[in-house]
Design a protein around this motif. Structure first.
Motif, mmCIF file in Angstrom:
data_model
loop_
_atom_site.group_PDB
_atom_site.id
_atom_site.type_symbol
_atom_site.label_atom_id
_atom_site.label_comp_id
_atom_site.label_asym_id
_atom_site.label_seq_id
_atom_site.Cartn_x
_atom_site.Cartn_y
_atom_site.Cartn_z
ATOM 1 N N TRP A 66 -6.688 41.895 8.075
ATOM 2 C CA TRP A 66 -5.296 41.465 7.926
ATOM 3 C C TRP A 66 -4.360 42.657 8.123
ATOM 4 O O TRP A 66 -3.363 42.578 8.811
ATOM 5 N N ARG A 67 -4.741 43.771 7.554
ATOM 6 C CA ARG A 67 -3.878 44.951 7.634
ATOM 7 C C ARG A 67 -3.853 45.522 9.034
ATOM 8 O O ARG A 67 -2.907 46.171 9.436
ATOM 9 N N LYS A 109 1.460 44.942 -0.439
ATOM 10 C CA LYS A 109 1.599 46.084 -1.347
ATOM 11 C C LYS A 109 0.604 47.171 -0.975
ATOM 12 O O LYS A 109 0.912 48.351 -0.931
ATOM 13 N N GLY A 110 -0.574 46.769 -0.699
ATOM 14 C CA GLY A 110 -1.640 47.724 -0.455
ATOM 15 C C GLY A 110 -1.579 48.405 0.906
ATOM 16 O O GLY A 110 -2.317 49.346 1.159
ATOM 17 N N LEU A 167 1.214 28.839 -4.156
ATOM 18 C CA LEU A 167 1.164 30.002 -5.045
ATOM 19 C C LEU A 167 0.077 30.973 -4.600
ATOM 20 O O LEU A 167 0.254 32.203 -4.639
ATOM 21 N N VAL A 168 -1.050 30.406 -4.145
ATOM 22 C CA VAL A 168 -2.141 31.262 -3.660
ATOM 23 C C VAL A 168 -1.651 32.111 -2.494
ATOM 24 O O VAL A 168 -1.860 33.326 -2.443
ATOM 25 N N ASN A 169 -0.951 31.469 -1.568
ATOM 26 C CA ASN A 169 -0.383 32.154 -0.417
ATOM 27 C C ASN A 169 0.511 33.303 -0.863
ATOM 28 O O ASN A 169 0.398 34.430 -0.377
ATOM 29 N N GLN A 170 1.396 32.940 -1.767
ATOM 30 C CA GLN A 170 2.386 33.911 -2.233
ATOM 31 C C GLN A 170 1.696 35.126 -2.882
ATOM 32 O O GLN A 170 1.991 36.272 -2.551
ATOM 33 N N LEU A 171 0.744 34.856 -3.772
ATOM 34 C CA LEU A 171 0.067 35.943 -4.493
ATOM 35 C C LEU A 171 -0.735 36.818 -3.531
ATOM 36 O O LEU A 171 -0.751 38.051 -3.663
ATOM 37 N N LEU A 172 -1.409 36.172 -2.574
ATOM 38 C CA LEU A 172 -2.200 36.937 -1.610
ATOM 39 C C LEU A 172 -1.300 37.857 -0.797
ATOM 40 O O LEU A 172 -1.588 39.051 -0.630
ATOM 41 N N LEU A 173 -0.190 37.307 -0.303
ATOM 42 C CA LEU A 173 0.718 38.089 0.553
ATOM 43 C C LEU A 173 1.302 39.275 -0.217
ATOM 44 O O LEU A 173 1.356 40.388 0.308
ATOM 45 N N GLU A 174 1.694 39.011 -1.463
ATOM 46 C CA GLU A 174 2.238 40.088 -2.298
ATOM 47 C C GLU A 174 1.258 41.260 -2.366
ATOM 48 O O GLU A 174 1.610 42.398 -2.109
#
Lengths: 485, 99
Positions: free
Chosen positions: A445-446, A483-484, A472-479
């Motif tokens: 992904w990165r 970030k990383g 919510l899963v989408n949102q949390l994964l993207l965050e």
């Protein structure tokens, strides 16, 4: 030499028993299934000297049907005697209509594979049904026949199409469309097994491009849509083979033998029919006043075609959905009842067409009446998806359970712990676990391979048995992923 | 003598349609009687009816109808009383032979 290609020409004749309480020309009841000869009187048994009187409602049913089929209603119409000798009609003539039928020149829109065509209606007339014969043994070997006159005199409406039908499939579609209209109008129950909706067909072949009609054969004894289609497919092939072999087609009546899958010639008659029609002297003519027609027009319900159009215009449904949902009045009513409670028409349509129709044994009145999931319950189930209580995937399982048990959605969700995971902390830790266990996908992904997000969402769903809230899963994964990086 | 209005073959045809079994003498008698009737019709035809609308009924009435109400039937026994032959509550008729 190339084989000649043939065009199939089909005309259909439907006899529909009208849903009047009493018979066409007397007050005997029309109810089906009574003890033999328990629903008769001198009029419907054709005793000498009796006088028939026209049932007003039967005429009105005829006019309503004529209006629904966009026919021209004849201002003057008359009944006629059609003479023949057969023990199902003891007075030796049937009261029918001949030169002045109730209505002529209408049409019906018939759709096959998404293409709509108009099939012309040649005429619509009223007549009386005849008694029922039970042969002792088969017609060939019987020494005697038993006669029950309960059906004698039941109002019949005959609707004759123009020879506009071009395939067996289109013939079945025409009959379905016509039956739906009669049921919507409430003039016939459309029951093919009990014989309240009967069909005969005329079929002929002609070389493609020719404008003349070939010799036609009449097919009888087809008591279901499937049989009509199979009989006509068989007959078209039989005629094509005969013509290709240089044989001539004989004008005759053939019976469809459903068990044997072929049509069989009835013994041809030495004499052509000579019905000697003449105006029925015991019934004065009808004058169908415009006012009467106009009043009846206001009583017409919304018909399948109109309802289909409205479903497209009002709910923004694709034509395919609208067509399927309006096949029966009951199904269309069900759909609209759900939409009233849950205002996302296309979502409701998807659920009715796939989930509901998969479970229901049919789409008719009886099937809908016995449906264990009332419209309100389906609407509530869909609302549970919207408010985040359950996911769409879980909702399908819940629907199946609702159908089996008749319970409502909330009860099943609660009992089985199917409530969707929408707690940020709980879901967050699942997301962290998944990210930790799938370093490869994270790295992908990165590197710009954005599809790997879908894989990660799938892993979270799997880890939560499908209960996680997908948004919510989408949102949390993207965050976490961004970030990383 | 004028051309006959109806032939013996036509009489036989009409008799067959009406299921009448006529002897040769009866056929002849019918032929001559029907001939007389048709001759008389010819006389009527001489009237000028160009401006007369065809009519099927002798009385100038239309729309005689009844309401759709069920009325009592006759009892099955009464209806079967004249049956030449019966089997339980059915009329029993000889086998149907197609011509």
């Amino acid at each position: 030499m190339t084989a000649t290609e043939y065009e199939v020409i089909i005309g259909l004749e439907v006899h529909a028993q009208l849903l009047t309480r009493s018979k066409m020309f007397c007050g005997c009841p029309t109810a089906f299934g009574g003890a033999p000869n328990s629903q008769t009187c001198p009029v419907c048994q054709g005793m000498p000297g009796v006088l028939p009187v026209i049932n007003r409602r039967a005429i009105e049913f005829g006019i309503r049907t004529a209006l629904a089929l966009d026919c021209t209603i004849n201002a003057g119409c008359r009944f006629a005697r059609k003479h023949y000798y057969y023990p199902d009609m003891p007075k030796n003539f049937q009261i029918s209509q001949y030169e002045e039928p109730l209505a002529v020149e209408g049409w019906l829109s018939v759709e096959v594979n998404g293409t709509a065509r108009r099939v012309g209606i040649q005429r619509l007339h009223l007549e009386e049904d005849v008694g029922k014969l039970i042969h002792e043994g088969t017609l060939e070997t019987a020494r005697a026949s038993l006669v029950d006159f309960n059906r004698s005199g039941v109002p019949l409406m005959e609707i004759v199409s123009k020879p506009d039908v071009r395939s067996a499939e289109e013939a079945a579609a025409y009959l379905r469309a016509l039956r739906a209209i009669l049921i919507y109008l409430g003039v016939c129950d459309g029951n093919m097994e009990e014989g309240s909706f009967r069909c005969d067909a005329n079929i002929s072949l002609r070389p493609k491009g020719s404008t003349e009609y070939g010799v036609k054969v009449e097919i009888k004894n087809m008591n279901s849509f499937k049989n009509v289609q199979r009989a006509l497919e068989f007959e078209a092939q039989r005629q094509a083979k005969a013509l290709a072999a240089g044989e001539r087609i004989v004008q005759e009546t053939r019976l469809w033998e459903a068990d044997k899958d072929y049509t069989l010639s009835m013994r041809s008659k030495e004499y052509a029919h000579d019905y000697r029609y003449f105006p029925e002297p015991d019934l004065v003519p009808l004058r169908v006043e415009q006012r009467w027609v106009d009043r009846l027009r206001t009583t017409l319900p919304e018909l399948p075609g109109e309802r289909r159009q409205r479903f497209v215009a009002r709910y923004g449904l694709p034509a395919y959905d609208a067509d399927l949902l309006t096949q029966s009045r009951a199904l269309a009513d069900y759909y609209e009842a759900v939409v009233r409670e849950y205002a996302k028409p296309k979502v409701v349509s998807n659920w009715v067409m796939s989930e509901l129709l998969r479970e229901l044994p049919g789409d008719d009145e009886a099937a809908i009446a016995r449906c264990p999931v009332p419209p309100l319950n389906l609407a509530r189930l869909l609302a549970l998806i919207d408010n985040g209580t359950i996911s769409g995937k879980i909702a399908k399982d819940v629907f199946e359970k609702m159908y089996r048990s008749g319970e409502d959605a909330e009860a099943i969700v609660k009992r089985e712990g199917l409530r969707q995971l929408a707690d940020v902390d709980v879901l967050g830790s699942v997301v962290d676990q998944v990210l930790g266990a799938n370093a490869g996908a994270v790295a992908d992904w990165r590197k710009g391979k954005k599809q790997s997000l879908g894989f990660l969402v799938g892993q979270v769903m799997k880890a939560t048995q499908g209960k996680a809230n997908p948004a919510l899963v989408n949102q949390l994964l993207l965050e976490r992923l961004s970030k990383g990086s | 003598m004028a051309e006959p209005k109806i032939t013996l073959a036509e009489v036989e045809h009409v008799a067959r349609l009406a299921r009448l079994d006529l002897s040769q003498a009866e056929k002849e008698r019918m032929r001559s009687q029907l001939d007389a009737i048709l001759t008389y019709i010819d006389k009527l035809r001489q009237l000028d009816t160009d401006n007369v609308e065809p009519t099927s009924h002798a009385i100038p009435m239309v729309n005689v109808m009844r309401e759709d109400e069920v009325r009592p039937c006759l009892p099955t026994e009464a209806m079967l009383a004249n049956a030449p032959e019966r089997a339980s509550d059915f009329f029993r008729v000889p086998r149907i032979i197609e011509e």
